[in-house]
Write a protein that holds these residues in place. Structure first.
Motif, PDB file in Angstrom:
ATOM      1  N   GLY A 177      13.333  -0.839  13.801  1.00 16.94           N
ATOM      2  CA  GLY A 177      12.779   0.496  13.924  1.00 16.94           C
ATOM      3  C   GLY A 177      12.877   1.209  12.594  1.00 16.94           C
ATOM      4  N   PHE A 178      12.400   2.457  12.563  1.00 15.95           N
ATOM      5  CA  PHE A 178      12.386   3.239  11.333  1.00 15.95           C
ATOM      6  C   PHE A 178      13.469   4.308  11.377  1.00 15.95           C
ATOM      7  CE2 PHE A 178       7.954   1.885  11.948  1.00 15.95           C
ATOM      8  CZ  PHE A 178       7.801   1.133  10.791  1.00 15.95           C
TER       9      PHE A 178
ATOM     10  N   THR B 198       0.831  -1.183   0.000  1.00 16.90           N
ATOM     11  CA  THR B 198       0.000   0.000   0.000  1.00 16.90           C
ATOM     12  C   THR B 198       0.875   1.246   0.000  1.00 16.90           C
ATOM     13  OG1 THR B 198      -0.052   0.036   2.393  1.00 16.90           O
ATOM     14  CG2 THR B 198      -1.767  -1.237   1.294  1.00 16.90           C
ATOM     15  N   GLU B 199       0.242   2.401  -0.254  1.00 19.71           N
ATOM     16  CA  GLU B 199       0.986   3.652  -0.204  1.00 19.71           C
ATOM     17  C   GLU B 199       1.565   3.884   1.180  1.00 19.71           C
ATOM     18  OE1 GLU B 199       1.831   5.634  -2.682  1.00 19.71           O
ATOM     19  OE2 GLU B 199       0.958   4.095  -3.941  1.00 19.71           O
ATOM     20  N   GLU B 200       0.789   3.515   2.199  1.00 21.77           N
ATOM     21  CA  GLU B 200       1.283   3.654   3.557  1.00 21.77           C
ATOM     22  C   GLU B 200       2.530   2.803   3.762  1.00 21.77           C
ATOM     23  OE1 GLU B 200      -0.221   2.998   8.169  1.00 21.77           O
ATOM     24  OE2 GLU B 200      -1.465   2.381   6.482  1.00 21.77           O
TER      25      GLU B 200
ATOM     26  N   ASP C 176       5.434 -11.955  10.540  1.00 23.95           N
ATOM     27  CA  ASP C 176       4.852 -11.278  11.693  1.00 23.95           C
ATOM     28  C   ASP C 176       5.929 -11.118  12.751  1.00 23.95           C
ATOM     29  OD1 ASP C 176       2.371 -10.872  10.717  1.00 23.95           O
ATOM     30  OD2 ASP C 176       1.332 -12.296  12.023  1.00 23.95           O
ATOM     31  N   ILE C 177       6.078  -9.897  13.256  1.00 20.03           N
ATOM     32  CA  ILE C 177       7.045  -9.609  14.311  1.00 20.03           C
ATOM     33  C   ILE C 177       6.279  -9.333  15.596  1.00 20.03           C
ATOM     34  CG2 ILE C 177       8.841  -8.030  15.108  1.00 20.03           C
ATOM     35  CD1 ILE C 177       9.546  -7.475  12.205  1.00 20.03           C
TER      36      ILE C 177
ATOM     37  N   ASP D 140       1.322  -2.126  11.484  1.00 22.85           N
ATOM     38  CA  ASP D 140       2.180  -1.754  12.599  1.00 22.85           C
ATOM     39  C   ASP D 140       1.291  -1.350  13.762  1.00 22.85           C
ATOM     40  OD1 ASP D 140       4.340  -1.142  14.156  1.00 22.85           O
ATOM     41  OD2 ASP D 140       4.735   0.806  13.238  1.00 22.85           O
ATOM     42  N   SER D 141       1.484  -2.001  14.911  1.00 26.19           N
ATOM     43  CA  SER D 141       0.665  -1.708  16.086  1.00 26.19           C
ATOM     44  C   SER D 141       1.516  -1.851  17.330  1.00 26.19           C
ATOM     45  CB  SER D 141      -0.535  -2.665  16.157  1.00 26.19           C
ATOM     46  OG  SER D 141      -0.101  -3.987  16.470  1.00 26.19           O
TER      47      SER D 141
END
Length: 635
Positions: free
Chosen positions: A479-480, A384-386, A507-508, A452-453
């Motif tokens: 992380g980002f 997705t764009e996200e 899945d992390i 991401d949650s």
């Protein structure tokens, strides 16, 4: 009365009973007393014609042909596939076809089962080695061709007249059992690759079981394929119901959350539980429980957690695995108690049969995976764009790599040799592969975030032969952008899924917001208890330390509090008293409940009077030069 008249009257009274018995035998002979077989199979017909090269059509001819190709397993299975596929399109009577299939299936299982177990023990995770993929694909094609042959036999017998069916009942039931056995084998092959069983195979399994359950006793046991080789399954006899419910266990216990070499425990444990899964008729008035699943006759997927909304999918069955869940929880509690007391003889028998080095991990996975997992989404095809906006995700894989990255985070010298030596590692953390297959791989091997949650993350990437190795249970720091460089999250690979070859999703699980390198020691009890009575408040000296230190990570989770991550170590378990070294400071601590048990690490809750009350924070970038305490911990 004349004795002769008495005899004649007696014979006349017996005559109706004899006639009735004779009529009953005639009805049985004609098949008039059989239960109705009204379920529509909806199988696509297989074209059969005498065309092309005639394949071996007898067990003797097939055995001779296979003997000429026994030099390598690949050549043997390729020839077997050719015979099975060719015979499916050649006109044969059901009796002759069944005899050929039984021989071919037995030879195939003896060759495939040990090879599959060997591949399971080798493990792989991602990436999938090309030779391994080719072997599994060849096994799957062989099983598919044999399934098709049994489907032809089953269809012909089930749809025959009552007169013909009553003479072929044993053959039809056996062909149904073999169908489900081979579909189960196909599911296991797909599970090794973290892929799903094809929808057509699921529909065939549901339809065959639903059809036979209405007209035959589904609990009648027959010799299973594992009678020929027990490498994959120890159960040598099984019923149609047991073969069918075995298909459901991979979903109930979520095979995608198991390392390959431990997936065998799913079958072996479930088979050891009597009536692990009950099969009942679906009643809309029945209250739905968490341990209920629903399977309809024409469903094209595994049993679902919710009943169908309409009747288009045919008759529906309810699968109740409450008994399996109850035994898993009881055995897990029993194992924990036996380990805590050091009483190996009191281990639950079903878990005592598991290899000692896998026992704790298997018990943990059995219990943990009883919870309902989220279904893999259908959005794998296009990020997705996200997701594209989050492609600066960086991941460090493995206990040692995570620890080394944390050492750089806590290093007081921002331009240290350690940091410079890790510049290339930091660059590769952005990608799932160090090099690509072609010039487009730079973009494709980025980590795309699908979800991401606060509990975890779902990611997707391209899989090539150069993809960095990852497996279920791998420890991660992620992380980002600059976040992973300054304040990494700690997680683990929880599930792996390949929707198609070349694409992989992971899945992390989110384990901690903070982690710091530390060393763990076994230690002697405090000679004098602390005034507070808390044994972890007592002072520690170097004389109290025992054995060699164990490298570990001290972690903190916003809700779960303090924890500790260690490599698997014998004798280190819940309620153990240990000593932790952070820098030059020592603290006594007590291990709490086990939160994770994997092949790579154990994670426990931990408590100590020496831990601060406030949540810890990573050192700020501007203040790194003044950080002293954590530096020595990395040594």
């Amino acid at each position: 009365m004349d004795p002769q008249q008495t005899d004649r009257r007696a014979r006349s009274m017996q005559a109706p009973d004899a006639v009735i018995g004779l009529l009953a035998r005639v009805r049985r002979w004609l098949g008039r007393d059989l239960p109705p077989r009204t379920l529509e199979l909806r199988f696509a017909p297989t074209s059969q014609r005498r065309q092309g090269r005639r394949p071996p059509l007898t067990p003797e001819a097939a055995h001779e042909a296979l003997g000429r190709h026994s030099t390598t397993p690949e050549a043997y299975l390729t020839e077997l596939l050719s015979i099975a596929a060719g015979s499916n399109h050649w006109p044969l009577s059901s009796k002759r076809r069944m005899a050929l299939l039984e021989s071919l299936t037995g030879w195939f299982y003896v060759a495939a089962a040990p090879a599959l177990v060997q591949l399971l023990h080798q493990g792989s995770g991602i990436p999938e080695p090309p030779l391994r993929r080719e072997t599994l694909e060849l096994q799957d094609r062989c099983a598919t061709a044999l399934v098709e042959g049994y489907r032809i036999v089953f269809s012909a017998g089930y749809q025959a007249s009552n007169f013909s069916y009553c003479r072929a009942r044993a053959r039809v039931y056996r062909s149904a059992c073999r169908l489900l056995e081979l579909i189960k084998l196909r599911q296991r092959i797909a599970g090794v690759r973290y892929m799903e069983l094809e929808s057509d195979a699921w529909r065939l399994a549901h339809t065959v079981f639903a059809a036979m359950r209405t007209c035959e006793p589904a609990d009648k046991t027959l010799d299973a394929l594992s009678l020929r080789n027990q490498a994959l399954d120890h159960r040598t006899q099984a019923s149609l119901r047991q073969h069918y419910t075995a298909l459901a266990t991979y979903g109930i216990l979520d095979y995608s959350a198991w390392p390959e070499h431990e997936q065998l425990a799913i079958d072996r444990y479930s088979a050891a539980v009597p009536d692990a899964i009950r099969v009942l008729d679906y009643d809309p008035e029945r209250e739905i429980k968490p341990w209920h699943q629903f399977a309809s006759c024409y469903d094209q997927g595994p049993p679902a957690r919710h009943p169908p909304e309409d009747e288009r999918h045919g008759p529906t069955l309810l699968l109740d695995h409450h008994e399996l869940a109850a035994h898993i929880r009881a055995d897990a509690r029993g194992l924990l108690g036996a380990v805590a007391k050091g009483e190996n003889l009191r281990m639950p028998p079903r878990l005592a049969r598991v290899d000692a080095d896998q026992r704790m991990a298997v018990a943990y996975l059995l219990q943990r995976n009883l919870r309902l997992p989220e279904d893999w989404p259908d959005d794998w095809a296009d990020a997705t764009e996200e997701a594209k906006e989050h492609r600066d995700l960086r991941i460090y894989v493995g206990f040692e790599e995570v620890r080394n990255h944390l050492r750089t985070v806590f290093r007081r010298d921002h331009d240290s040799r350690l940091k410079r030596s890790r510049e290339l590692t930091d660059l590769f953390a952005k990608h799932s592969a160090m090099i690509g297959e072609d010039d487009s791989a730079t973009r494709r091997t980025l980590w795309y975030v699908l979800r991401d949650s606060q509990d975890g993350m779902r990611i997707r990437t391209q899989e090539t032969r150069f993809t960095n190795r990852m497996f279920v249970g791998n420890l991660l720091a992620y992380g980002f952008g600059d976040e992973v460089a300054n304040a990494p999250r700690i997680g683990k690979v929880n599930r792996i899924y390949r929707p198609v070859a070349g694409i992989v999703m992971l899945d992390i699980d989110y384990l901690a917001s903070f982690a710091a390198p530390a060393r763990l020691f076994a230690c002697r009890p405090a000679p004098t208890p602390a005034a507070s009575g808390d044994v972890t408040a007592a002072a520690v000296t170097e004389d109290d330390l025992m054995d060699e230190p164990l490298t570990c990570l001290l972690t903190h989770h916003p809700q779960q509090g303090w924890g500790i991550i260690t490599p698997p170590a014998e004798g280190l378990w819940q309620q153990s008293l240990v000593c932790l070294r952070m820098g030059r400071r020592y603290s006594r601590a007590r291990l709490g409940d086990a939160q994770d048990v994997t092949d790579e690490f154990y994670r426990f809750q931990v408590s100590s009077a020496g831990f601060p009350d406030k949540p810890p924070r990573y050192p700020q970038v501007a203040a790194r030069a003044s950080i002293q305490a954590a530096t020595d911990a990395a040594g």
